[in-house]
Design an enzyme around this catalytic site. Structure first.
Site, PDB file in Angstrom:
ATOM      1  CE  LYS A  33      -4.013   2.090   2.345  1.00 17.00           C
ATOM      2  NZ  LYS A  33      -4.999   1.967   3.442  1.00 17.00           N
ATOM      3  CB  SER A  89      -8.160   3.889   2.333  1.00 15.87           C
ATOM      4  OG  SER A  89      -7.320   3.275   3.286  1.00 15.87           O
ATOM      5  CB  SER A 128      -8.403   1.102   5.160  1.00 16.92           C
ATOM      6  OG  SER A 128      -9.003   2.371   5.222  1.00 16.92           O
TER       7      SER A 128
END
Lengths: 95, 472, 441
Positions: C42, C119, C144
């Protein structure tokens, strides 16, 4: 509480954000609505409740006073576009 | 708050603690010789995204010593907060400091007059970076930033507004430096000590003005004297004293108004969620208490009450931990008035001349004991003693060996001298007669005889004295 | 597969679905548990010498000079890093549509008119689509990991707060952020957790928890396990087809010998959203202060006073959602308001944790849908106000606020879109989540 455009602008300036008039107009009702919803936590009785800074019980993370390695000056300054003679260069501090 | 004094002063003092590493990272705290800017940094003290702080244990030990020495109440938990404001010297645009619960509170420091000044709090925080303004703050179009100092550990000491003159503020700083020196938590020679002072005068109705950034304790008195005079003058000229923040310009020797905006910042404190609670346990405090040295005030009392030495001397000795400790060691073997006199006067004179600290000189209490034992036993004259200590200043050596080798010891005490003097009087009847008839100088001949008998190691003035006693 | 083949597959996937902000291969010479495994990271987790932006334009060009602890561990175990996955800017969203200015919004692998969830949307989409052996390193603050895993139909595990080091994670909200794995198989989730879990002296909030063999839980019998189904999560406001899919899975668990009962979490249901967002925004508004065009990321030409310069950079390069969160967070911690919002939220958090802890005295794990809806379309998202958007996290913020481990398990489909089941465990009960995950495979 009633959030006014003035409050939005004032808080934004504390956070060093310069909002456009369009943003102020857009944000004001949104932030009002959000803060109203968040005020719901008022209902919870927390008179004798402690704060939870972290969600799990954490205590005493201490480091011995022994010097470790530093970055090279090149690495320290690698990501800045504003540098001079091994210094970072920043904006002037007088208005 | 209700004030009564003519002048009211409170201080906020930042002291750089003497740890090896920074407060939240393991970068060395101490400046290195000829170091480059930004060479003593890591992701944490540069505020690089992804970096995290880890608290230095030794700094807490140091701060606890400080709290105990100043009789503070100690918080059961150490918690850090983020104080948010934007400035180019802050790596993260917030400073990690303590807000809700300072480590120490409600302490006090005694001035030399005996007056006690209360402390509001002692807390820990990180030092910002240093800024370099090319061509002065006003002219510089940009600022150069060196993060080498960023993250150094500072103790902030906040007093109550209980001082009533610039002189008292200066005295407070002197007492503070003495305590810091005794605790060995501050590098007295190279460490940074800065103060902000709030000062108000009766004439203005105690309108509070803060003077920021006074570096070094001698500057305190200058800055405050200037500011007090300014306020009184302004009031007498019919001006009102604004509640404001002013800066101290040490070069020009004056204070100047800072923009009011700078003092209005809303810091929006939150508890730093990257750091966790540190428990200050009773065991920890006990350990620090056990490590606490005897402090200057305790030493002074002991020197006066138990040793009976003269007050000014006792004060000078107790101010300096190293001198006080040397005096204590030496006075356990040598008469305390002789020891105090030499350690207060002769030793600092030599160190001063050689421009050395006591450690650098290598002079130990053993040296002083040897030297002073010879003097008190009248084995050497004080004059020889001064020559010997001067030589110690150049470098350590074995005092007893040297005296023996160079034959510097006095041959005899007065009783032995009396016998020799008696002999000499018998041997020079004519000179004695001349002396008795008023010719003072005639006695020098007899002194000469005695000096020959002692092979020159008697003190001529003592010989003279003994002769006179015998003749009269 | 060779590196070239992997790069070409990732790049063609990226052209179509926009899962990565940065495609870049870094191989490891070490041999270990992750040899032959491709690891996507990420964007908010720093990788040395690989542009790391946390999905924000303000961090354009940031090339970290150090590795996050999890990255160091992946390298030590022989994993190949393949790039940085798309996310909402700093994690500020549930649909991966609040990307930083100039960055791409990833598209759902099942329907390109729908979002991936957020996210960690890029991580979830790539995990679903990758044709090679891949595990994603993702991150959760308020949901997320599990939200995008649910919308994209993959496994995603958010561990107990403090189990995995945050050193090298660019903070959204420090007391809430957790790094965790996403994968197509439960085994791979367990494998990655084994690699990244563990105490780290570089992160003060890291927990000294004994090392566990997470793989050994995969396939372990669940008979006798007591499961609580969160009553409020299957009622009003939840897509009925999602509710029925979850009920089917609950029946499977019962058939495997677990006892299932309904439980109620009234405090969490009413207050977790507000407490979570207040804490997250207060913390993030301080974390984001450092982005000011001086030391890294976007710079402008040095003109004006520091206030003008900082304001200029920040106003120009933060997106609208980042600005909203900074303003709310700054407001909620200002003197005069901080007691009512910030301090109060930290106290309410204690109450919410207590409610969970009490429930775990009677149950091994708790179950609910992960999200009350299937992945919404971009036009649906366009209709939502910021508050509507926040309300989507109603089921996930609770375990996040309490630092409880939770995992998304693909549970079936509704309208051809994946439905996720969320299993929540007590602190450090990751093993039980993996047991349930395998049983429901």
């Amino acid at each position: 509480m009633q959030i006014t455009p003035e409050i939005v602008k004032k808080v934004a300036s504390v956070a060093r954000l310069k909002l456009t008039e369009k943003e102020v107009k857009e944000f004001t009702p949104q932030l009002s609505e959000i803060l109203d919803a968040f005020s719901k936590i008022d209902e919870v009785d927390t008179k004798s409740t402690k704060m939870s800074i972290q969600p799990v019980e954490l205590r005493n993370a201490l480091r011995e006073d022994i010097p470790g390695e530093c970055l090279s000056v090149e690495d320290a300054l690698k990501n800045t576009e504003h540098k001079k003679d091994h210094y970072f260069k920043g904006p002037k501090v007088i208005e | 708050m209700k004030f009564s004094g003519d002048v009211v002063v409170g201080l906020e003092i930042h002291v750089e603690l003497n740890s090896e590493t920074k407060l939240f990272c393991s970068c060395p705290r101490k400046e290195k010789e000829n170091e480059l800017p930004n060479s003593r940094c890591c992701p944490t003290c540069l505020g690089m995204p992804g970096s995290k702080p880890v608290l230095n244990k030794a700094v807490i030990d140091f701060a606890l010593k400080l709290c105990l020495a100043m009789k503070c109440k100690i918080a059961p938990e150490l918690i850090f907060s983020r104080k948010s404001y934007f400035y180019p010297d802050l790596a993260k645009n917030y400073q990690v400091t303590q807000y809700e619960l300072p480590l120490g509170s409600e302490g006090e420091v005694a001035l030399s007059s005996g007056k006690k000044v209360g402390l509001t709090r002692i807390h820990l925080e990180e030092d910002p970076a240093s800024l370099v303004h090319n061509g002065g703050v006003q002219q510089s179009a940009s600022v150069l930033v060196d993060y080498n100092r960023s993250g150094n550990p500072l103790a902030e000491i906040v007093t109550k507004p209980e001082m009533n003159s610039a002189d008292e503020a200066r005295d407070f700083m002197k007492q503070l430096i003495t305590i810091l020196g005794y605790l060995e938590v501050f590098d007295v020679n190279n460490g940074i000590i800065k103060a902000d002072a709030n000062v108000s005068v009766k004439e203005s109705g105690y309108s509070r003005v803060e003077v920021k950034n006074i570096t070094g304790f001698k500057e305190i008195e200058r800055a405050l004297n200037y500011e007090i005079a300014r306020q009184k003058r302004d009031v007498s000229e019919g001006k009102t004293i604004a509640v404001e923040t002013r800066g101290w310009d040490a070069d020009k020797g004056l204070t100047y108004s800072l923009r009011s905006k700078e003092s209005e910042e809303d810091y929006g404190y939150i508890i730093d969620p990257d750091l966790i609670v540190t428990e200050i346990t009773p065991d920890w405090i006990d350990r620090i208490n056990a490590e606490m040295p005897e402090l200057a005030t305790e030493k002074l009392k002991k020197f006066l009450d138990d040793h009976g030495i003269e007050e000014t001397t006792a004060q000078v000795l107790s101010k300096d931990k190293k001198l006080a400790e040397m005096y204590e060691a030496v006075s356990s073997k040598v008469d305390s008035s002789l020891a105090s006199k030499w350690i207060r006067r002769e030793l600092p004179r030599v160190l001063n001349y050689q421009k050395k600290t006591l450690e650098e000189s290598g002079i130990t209490s053993e040296h002083m004991i040897s030297l002073l034992t010879l003097i008190s036993g009248e084995k050497i004259t004080e004059k020889i003693g001064q020559q010997l200590i001067n030589k110690l200043g150049e470098g350590p050596y074995d005092v007893l060996d040297y005296v023996k080798k160079e034959g510097l010891s006095v041959v005899a005490g007065e009783s032995e001298l009396e016998i020799l003097c008696g002999e000499a009087i018998q041997e020079a009847p004519q000179a004695i007669e001349e002396y008795k008839s008023g010719k003072e100088k005639a006695l020098n001949y007899v002194v000469g005889i005695v000096m020959r008998k002692t092979k020159g190691q008697a003190k001529p003035d003592v010989v003279m004295k003994v002769l006179k006693k015998l003749i009269d | 597969m060779s590196n070239e083949q992997i790069v070409s597959e990732v790049e063609s996937l990226n052209k179509e679905y926009r899962y990565l902000n940065e495609v870049s291969i870094q191989e490891s010479s070490a041999k270990g548990k992750l040899s032959g495994v491709c690891v996507s990271v990420k964007d908010c987790i720093v990788v040395k010498d690989m542009q790391s932006r946390a999905g924000s334009r303000v961090l354009t060009g940031y090339s970290p000079v150090f590795d996050a602890t999890v990255i160091q561990k992946v390298r030590e175990q022989g994993g190949t890093i393949i790039g940085k996955t798309s996310q909402d800017e700093f994690g500020f969203g549930s649909f991966n549509t609040n990307v930083g200015l100039g960055l791409n919004i990833p598209l759902n692998p099942f329907d390109k008119t729908r979002c991936c969830g957020g996210s960690s949307g890029g991580a979830a989409g790539l995990t679903q689509k990758a044709g090679f052996h891949h595990i994603a390193l993702s991150e959760s603050t308020g949901g997320s990991i599990v939200c995008p895993a649910a919308f994209c139909g993959v496994y995603g595990l958010c561990p107990t707060y403090g189990l995995v080091s945050r050193y090298g994670l660019m903070d959204y909200a420090n007391s809430l952020d957790k790094i965790g794995p996403m994968a197509k198989k439960v085994e791979d989730v367990a494998l990655m957790l084994e690699v990244i879990a563990g105490y780290d002296e570089k992160d003060s909030t890291s927990v000294k928890h004994e090392k566990e063999e997470y793989s050994s839980f995969v396939g372990k019998d669940i008979s006798g396990m007591k499961i609580g189904v969160i009553k409020e999560s299957l009622g009003e406001g939840v897509d009925p087809q999602i509710a029925s899919t979850i009920q089917e899975k609950i029946a499977v668990l019962e058939s495997k010998g677990a006892t299932v009962e309904e439980v109620s979490l009234p405090l969490n249901n009413s207050y977790s959203l507000a407490a979570y967002y207040l804490i997250a925004m207060c913390e993030t508004s301080t974390n984001l202060s450092k982005y000011c065009g001086m030391r890294y990321g976007k710079h402008e030409s040095l003109e004006g006073s520091f206030n003008e310069y900082f304001s200029g950079v920040r106003s120009e390069h933060f997106s609208a959602e980042a600005k909203r969160r900074i303003i709310i967070g700054t407001f909620a911690r200002m003197s005069g308001f901080r007691d009512a919002y910030y301090i109060k939220a930290l106290k309410v958090r204690t109450k919410l944790i207590e409610e969970y802890k009490k429930t775990f005295e009677s149950y091994d794990v708790l179950i609910s849908p992960t999200m009350p809806v299937i992945a919404p379309t971009f036009s649906e998202i366009g209709q939502m106000s910021p508050l509507d958007h926040y309300r989507m996290d109603i089921l996930t913020v609770g375990p996040n606020l309490a630092g409880l481990p939770h995992m998304n398990i693909p549970a079936g489909f509704s309208k051809d879109m994946p439905v996720g089941l969320m299993v929540i465990g007590n602190h450090f009960d990751e093993g039980k989540l993996l047991q349930i995950g395998k049983v429901l495979e």
